[in-house]
Design an enzyme around this catalytic site. Structure first.
Site, PDB file in Angstrom:
ATOM      1  N   ARG A 251       0.809  -1.240   0.000  1.00 50.60           N
ATOM      2  CA  ARG A 251       0.000   0.000   0.000  1.00 50.60           C
ATOM      3  C   ARG A 251       0.837   1.282   0.000  1.00 50.60           C
ATOM      4  NH1 ARG A 251      -3.143  -3.045   3.818  1.00 50.60           N
ATOM      5  NH2 ARG A 251      -4.857  -4.048   2.709  1.00 50.60           N
TER       6      ARG A 251
ATOM      7  N   LYS B 193       3.120  11.331 -11.488  1.00 51.20           N
ATOM      8  CA  LYS B 193       2.281  10.473 -12.329  1.00 51.20           C
ATOM      9  C   LYS B 193       3.043   9.176 -12.546  1.00 51.20           C
ATOM     10  CE  LYS B 193      -0.703  13.426 -15.099  1.00 51.20           C
ATOM     11  NZ  LYS B 193      -1.015  13.899 -16.470  1.00 51.20           N
TER      12      LYS B 193
ATOM     13  N   GLU C 290       9.401  17.762 -25.101  1.00 51.47           N
ATOM     14  CA  GLU C 290       8.722  18.154 -23.845  1.00 51.47           C
ATOM     15  C   GLU C 290       9.250  19.511 -23.353  1.00 51.47           C
ATOM     16  OE1 GLU C 290       6.159  16.453 -22.736  1.00 51.47           O
ATOM     17  OE2 GLU C 290       6.448  14.295 -23.053  1.00 51.47           O
TER      18      GLU C 290
ATOM     19  N   LYS D 128       7.142  22.808 -14.179  1.00 56.01           N
ATOM     20  CA  LYS D 128       6.348  21.632 -13.816  1.00 56.01           C
ATOM     21  C   LYS D 128       6.026  21.646 -12.319  1.00 56.01           C
ATOM     22  CE  LYS D 128       5.156  17.015 -14.531  1.00 56.01           C
ATOM     23  NZ  LYS D 128       5.271  15.807 -15.294  1.00 56.01           N
TER      24      LYS D 128
ATOM     25  N   GLU E 110      -4.568  16.890 -11.562  1.00 54.98           N
ATOM     26  CA  GLU E 110      -5.065  17.265 -12.882  1.00 54.98           C
ATOM     27  C   GLU E 110      -6.560  17.567 -12.896  1.00 54.98           C
ATOM     28  OE1 GLU E 110      -2.984  15.227 -16.120  1.00 54.98           O
ATOM     29  OE2 GLU E 110      -4.833  15.403 -17.276  1.00 54.98           O
TER      30      GLU E 110
ATOM     31  N   ARG F 249      -3.143  21.426 -14.619  1.00 53.13           N
ATOM     32  CA  ARG F 249      -2.162  20.386 -14.978  1.00 53.13           C
ATOM     33  C   ARG F 249      -2.462  19.763 -16.333  1.00 53.13           C
ATOM     34  NH1 ARG F 249       0.868  15.786 -11.274  1.00 53.13           N
ATOM     35  NH2 ARG F 249       2.081  14.951 -13.001  1.00 53.13           N
TER      36      ARG F 249
ATOM     37  N   ASN G 291      -0.531  18.295 -20.992  1.00 58.79           N
ATOM     38  CA  ASN G 291      -0.833  17.282 -22.008  1.00 58.79           C
ATOM     39  C   ASN G 291      -0.868  17.864 -23.410  1.00 58.79           C
ATOM     40  OD1 ASN G 291      -1.195  14.863 -20.463  1.00 58.79           O
ATOM     41  ND2 ASN G 291      -2.926  15.901 -19.536  1.00 58.79           N
TER      42      ASN G 291
ATOM     43  N   HIS H  47      -0.326  15.696 -26.408  1.00 55.98           N
ATOM     44  CA  HIS H  47      -0.327  14.296 -25.974  1.00 55.98           C
ATOM     45  C   HIS H  47      -1.548  13.509 -26.464  1.00 55.98           C
ATOM     46  CE1 HIS H  47       3.013  15.620 -23.589  1.00 55.98           C
ATOM     47  NE2 HIS H  47       3.146  14.463 -22.986  1.00 55.98           N
TER      48      HIS H  47
ATOM     49  N   HIS I  61      -0.367  10.270 -27.968  1.00 55.45           N
ATOM     50  CA  HIS I  61      -0.676   8.948 -27.402  1.00 55.45           C
ATOM     51  C   HIS I  61      -1.368   8.071 -28.441  1.00 55.45           C
ATOM     52  CE1 HIS I  61      -0.528  10.320 -22.899  1.00 55.45           C
ATOM     53  NE2 HIS I  61       0.658  10.084 -23.391  1.00 55.45           N
TER      54      HIS I  61
ATOM     55  N   HIS J 222       8.145   8.521 -27.504  1.00 53.95           N
ATOM     56  CA  HIS J 222       7.086   9.341 -26.909  1.00 53.95           C
ATOM     57  C   HIS J 222       7.255  10.822 -27.304  1.00 53.95           C
ATOM     58  CE1 HIS J 222       4.177  10.758 -23.957  1.00 53.95           C
ATOM     59  NE2 HIS J 222       5.094  11.584 -23.478  1.00 53.95           N
TER      60      HIS J 222
HETATM   61  P1  NAD Z   1      12.869   5.521 -21.916  1.00 50.81           P
HETATM   62  O1  NAD Z   1      12.755   5.372 -20.475  1.00 50.81           O
HETATM   63  O2  NAD Z   1      12.458   4.386 -22.772  1.00 50.81           O
HETATM   64  O3  NAD Z   1      14.374   5.915 -22.261  1.00 50.81           O
HETATM   65  C1  NAD Z   1      14.718   6.094 -23.600  1.00 50.81           C
HETATM   66  C2  NAD Z   1      15.906   5.190 -23.997  1.00 50.81           C
HETATM   67  O4  NAD Z   1      17.113   5.739 -23.471  1.00 50.81           O
HETATM   68  C3  NAD Z   1      15.816   3.784 -23.467  1.00 50.81           C
HETATM   69  O5  NAD Z   1      16.366   2.897 -24.394  1.00 50.81           O
HETATM   70  C4  NAD Z   1      16.684   3.865 -22.216  1.00 50.81           C
HETATM   71  O6  NAD Z   1      17.166   2.617 -21.790  1.00 50.81           O
HETATM   72  C5  NAD Z   1      17.787   4.745 -22.702  1.00 50.81           C
HETATM   73  N1  NAD Z   1      18.538   5.480 -21.698  1.00 50.81           N
HETATM   74  C6  NAD Z   1      18.069   6.001 -20.546  1.00 50.81           C
HETATM   75  N2  NAD Z   1      19.015   6.749 -19.976  1.00 50.81           N
HETATM   76  C7  NAD Z   1      20.107   6.666 -20.760  1.00 50.81           C
HETATM   77  C8  NAD Z   1      21.401   7.233 -20.699  1.00 50.81           C
HETATM   78  N3  NAD Z   1      21.744   8.090 -19.737  1.00 50.81           N
HETATM   79  N4  NAD Z   1      22.274   6.930 -21.671  1.00 50.81           N
HETATM   80  C9  NAD Z   1      21.909   6.103 -22.697  1.00 50.81           C
HETATM   81  N5  NAD Z   1      20.703   5.573 -22.834  1.00 50.81           N
HETATM   82  C10 NAD Z   1      19.804   5.858 -21.862  1.00 50.81           C
HETATM   83  O7  NAD Z   1      12.032   6.783 -22.445  1.00 50.81           O
HETATM   84  P2  NAD Z   1      11.902   8.302 -21.936  1.00 50.81           P
HETATM   85  O8  NAD Z   1      11.836   9.108 -23.156  1.00 50.81           O
HETATM   86  O9  NAD Z   1      12.872   8.626 -20.888  1.00 50.81           O
HETATM   87  O10 NAD Z   1      10.451   8.290 -21.248  1.00 50.81           O
HETATM   88  C11 NAD Z   1       9.296   7.975 -21.971  1.00 50.81           C
HETATM   89  C12 NAD Z   1       8.288   7.434 -21.004  1.00 50.81           C
HETATM   90  O11 NAD Z   1       7.963   8.431 -20.047  1.00 50.81           O
HETATM   91  C13 NAD Z   1       6.974   7.065 -21.676  1.00 50.81           C
HETATM   92  O12 NAD Z   1       6.550   5.825 -21.165  1.00 50.81           O
HETATM   93  C14 NAD Z   1       6.014   8.158 -21.264  1.00 50.81           C
HETATM   94  O13 NAD Z   1       4.693   7.738 -21.207  1.00 50.81           O
HETATM   95  C15 NAD Z   1       6.556   8.513 -19.904  1.00 50.81           C
HETATM   96  N6  NAD Z   1       6.222   9.869 -19.465  1.00 50.81           N
HETATM   97  C16 NAD Z   1       5.715   9.994 -18.226  1.00 50.81           C
HETATM   98  C17 NAD Z   1       5.423  11.242 -17.731  1.00 50.81           C
HETATM   99  C18 NAD Z   1       4.948  11.394 -16.324  1.00 50.81           C
HETATM  100  O14 NAD Z   1       4.547  12.486 -15.933  1.00 50.81           O
HETATM  101  N7  NAD Z   1       5.015  10.358 -15.519  1.00 50.81           N
HETATM  102  C19 NAD Z   1       5.659  12.380 -18.517  1.00 50.81           C
HETATM  103  C20 NAD Z   1       6.189  12.211 -19.791  1.00 50.81           C
HETATM  104  C21 NAD Z   1       6.474  10.935 -20.255  1.00 50.81           C
HETATM  105  N1  GLY Z   2       3.419  14.830 -18.261  1.00 46.19           N
HETATM  106  C1  GLY Z   2       2.134  15.332 -17.908  1.00 46.19           C
HETATM  107  C2  GLY Z   2       1.952  15.517 -16.452  1.00 46.19           C
HETATM  108  O1  GLY Z   2       2.824  15.217 -15.659  1.00 46.19           O
HETATM  109  O2  GLY Z   2       0.917  15.964 -16.020  1.00 46.19           O
END
Ligand code: NAD
Ligand code: GLY
Length: 354
Positions: free
Chosen positions: A118, A140, A182, A224, A234, A238, A242, A245, A249, A262
């Protein structure tokens, strides 16, 4: 060291930004509640940074879960794998999870932390630009479902975010540029001056100049943090985060997670949102051109995938989390530095731009 704060009462937390921060053990110790730590990473990031992180945690009892790399891994099967690892290792409520990686690892680790017994503590160590400027901040957390992205998750805040800008040195250019999408988003949605600063500093950003990168990441995290402090779950402002997005998405889900990054899908989504705004006479065509030019300067896509039909867009967008009472809701820019949420968008308008 630059320190920002996400102000959320007793769930407030710091965001540390610096070069070489992964070698500061005192920083981690401050945010770990007992002896037990479990690091979650993937098989691409772990060989690069896991040992360095473990060296900083020598006073702790540390184990790790290393997932396969990729967006497709942000799924319920891996969520269960983390749960099984924690249970098999008899981890208790005092364990701290550390997410070492990009947004995929951050999102799934945060969701695991929200659910295990939990709720246990977790720390974000984001290693991609996208995760440093966006996903690690704001709580998130989620995994994907084949029927939709981030459809299963929770709002659950970390105890700290540790951004080591040195980790960007190993990030492939395509991933760096995806993160820039972003970054540009913050400029379009709420900070016109920052958008202009990005236009003026494109070369220094591309060259990886540490001071420029630090300033850029700090501006994004502050933006942010302010938005999250004002509207954690949100209910209002917030949703502006998006921008791009809803279209993005849909592209990711239709093509299969991971085919377009992404950030690439968000870049195209922002262009589509801007085109929609021009169609609605909300945005000047000259602002659309500035948005397209900045996105193109970082080799990000301007057009949606040629193989993606209008019906495919509509089918995915009808499941968007922002929709209320079956009505589609879009974030549209009304100027560079200003945007709003609209629910008066017709199918005809969407047909025009898609
Ligand atoms: P990712 O985590 O897949 O990383 C991208 C690639 O880079 C992967 O292959 C990873 O292994 C590699 N990598 C990571 N760090 C590295 C480094 N220092 N050197 C070399 N390679 C490295 O993708 P991302 O773009 O970081 O994140 C995308 C994800 O984030 C999506 O799932 C998206 O939905 C999510 N997201 C979430 C939020 C939120 O608010 N929680 C906001 C935006 C995006
Ligand atoms: N990436 C969108 C949010 O965090 O609200």
């Amino acid at each position: 060291m630059n320190t920002l704060h996400v102000e959320l009462g007793d769930r407030s937390y710091p965001i540390y930004i610096d070069a070489g921060l992964l070698s500061d053990s005192s920083l981690f110790a401050k945010h770990i509640r007992s002896k037990r730590v479990c690091i979650v990473s993937n098989d691409l990031v772990a060989p690069l940074y896991l040992e360095a992180l473990k060296n900083q945690l020598s006073d702790f009892d540390v184990d790790e879960v290393v997932l396969a790399d990729g967006e497709a891994q942000k799924n319920l099967a891996n969520f269960e794998l983390i749960m099984s690892h924690l249970l098999a290792g008899a981890h208790g409520r005092d364990t701290t999870l550390i997410a070492l990686g990009g947004g995929v690892i951050g999102d799934i680790t945060g969701f695991a932390a929200a659910c295990y017994q939990r709720g246990i503590d977790f720390i974000q160590v984001p290693t991609t630009l996208l995760s440093q400027v966006d996903s690690s901040v704001g709580g998130k957390t989620a995994v994907n479902h084949p029927l939709g992205k981030n459809m299963i998750g929770a709002f659950y805040q970390p105890k700290a975010v540790m951004i080591d800008i040195d980790s960007l040195k190993t990030l492939p250019e395509r991933e760096f540029n995806a993160g820039i999408a972003e970054v540009i988003k913050y400029g379009i949605l709420g900070d016109g001056e920052f958008f202009t600063w990005l236009e003026d500093n494109t070369d220094a950003i591309k060259a990886g100049d540490p001071e420029t990168l630090t300033q850029m990441i700090e501006t994004c995290c502050q933006c942010k943090a302010d938005i999250v402090a004002a509207d954690e779950k949100e209910g209002s402002v917030r949703a502006l985060l998006n921008l791009g997005h809803t279209f993005g998405h849909a592209i990711e889900a239709e093509l299969g997670y991971g085919k377009w990054l992404h950030g690439e899908a968000v870049a195209t989504g922002m262009v589509l949102a801007a085109k929609l705004a021009v169609t609605m006479n909300l945005l000047q065509a000259s602002d659309l051109r500035r948005i397209e030019a900045l996105i193109a300067a970082f080799s990000l896509p301007l057009e949606s995938p040629s193989e993606m039909s209008f019906d495919a867009f509509m089918s995915h967008m009808s499941r968007d989390k922002k929709n209320i009472a079956g009505k589609l809701r879009f974030i549209v820019p009304t100027a560079i530095g200003q945007s709003e949420i609209r629910d008066d968008i017709t199918e005809e308008m969407l047909q025009q731009i898609l």
